[in-house]
Scaffold this motif. Structure first.
Motif, short mmCIF file in Angstrom:
data_model
loop_
_atom_site.label_atom_id
_atom_site.label_comp_id
_atom_site.label_asym_id
_atom_site.label_seq_id
_atom_site.Cartn_x
_atom_site.Cartn_y
_atom_site.Cartn_z
N VAL A 86 -51.77 -106.48 16.58
CA VAL A 86 -52.41 -107.74 16.21
C VAL A 86 -51.53 -108.96 16.44
O VAL A 86 -52.03 -110.09 16.47
N ALA A 87 -50.22 -108.77 16.61
CA ALA A 87 -49.32 -109.89 16.88
C ALA A 87 -48.02 -109.35 17.47
O ALA A 87 -47.60 -108.24 17.16
N ILE A 88 -47.41 -110.16 18.34
CA ILE A 88 -46.09 -109.84 18.88
C ILE A 88 -45.23 -111.09 18.74
O ILE A 88 -45.61 -112.17 19.18
N ARG A 126 -54.22 -101.15 10.75
CA ARG A 126 -55.20 -100.07 10.62
C ARG A 126 -56.22 -100.59 9.62
O ARG A 126 -55.87 -100.87 8.47
N GLY A 127 -57.44 -100.77 10.08
CA GLY A 127 -58.46 -101.36 9.21
C GLY A 127 -58.10 -102.78 8.87
O GLY A 127 -57.76 -103.58 9.75
N SER A 128 -58.10 -103.11 7.58
CA SER A 128 -57.80 -104.49 7.16
C SER A 128 -56.33 -104.67 6.75
O SER A 128 -55.95 -105.74 6.31
N LYS A 129 -55.50 -103.64 6.89
CA LYS A 129 -54.09 -103.73 6.50
C LYS A 129 -53.20 -103.77 7.73
O LYS A 129 -53.38 -103.01 8.67
#
Length: 87
Positions: A63-65, A74-77
């Motif tokens: 989700v970010a680098i 994973r999911g919302s975490k």
């Protein structure tokens, strides 16, 4: 042409020891342009893979680098995965 030997002081400052975990993905490095960053990851089986934001790796979504770390969700975490030895 022969290469000069690296001095001990330079070798020590350029070398960092870190514990490498046996489980889960391991971040080996981040690189690329700010507009399109990428990361090199070692997977649990030892294979390496280059990933970008949005890719899936080991069942997790990138989700970010950022410099020296990536966020995997994973999911919302989500959690940051950092280069070994940076803590």
């Amino acid at each position: 042409m022969a290469q000069a030997q690296t001095s001990q002081a330079v070798a020590q400052s350029a070398t960092t020891s870190a514990r490498i975990p046996n489980r889960g993905p391991l971040l080996l490095g981040t690189f690329g342009k700010d507009s399109a960053p990428e990361a090199l990851i070692r997977l649990p089986g030892g294979r390496t893979e280059t990933v970008s934001v949005g890719d899936r790796v080991a069942g997790l979504r990138v989700v970010a680098i950022d410099t020296g770390r990536i966020a995997l969700a994973r999911g919302s975490k989500a959690a940051w995965l950092e280069l070994p030895g940076t803590r």
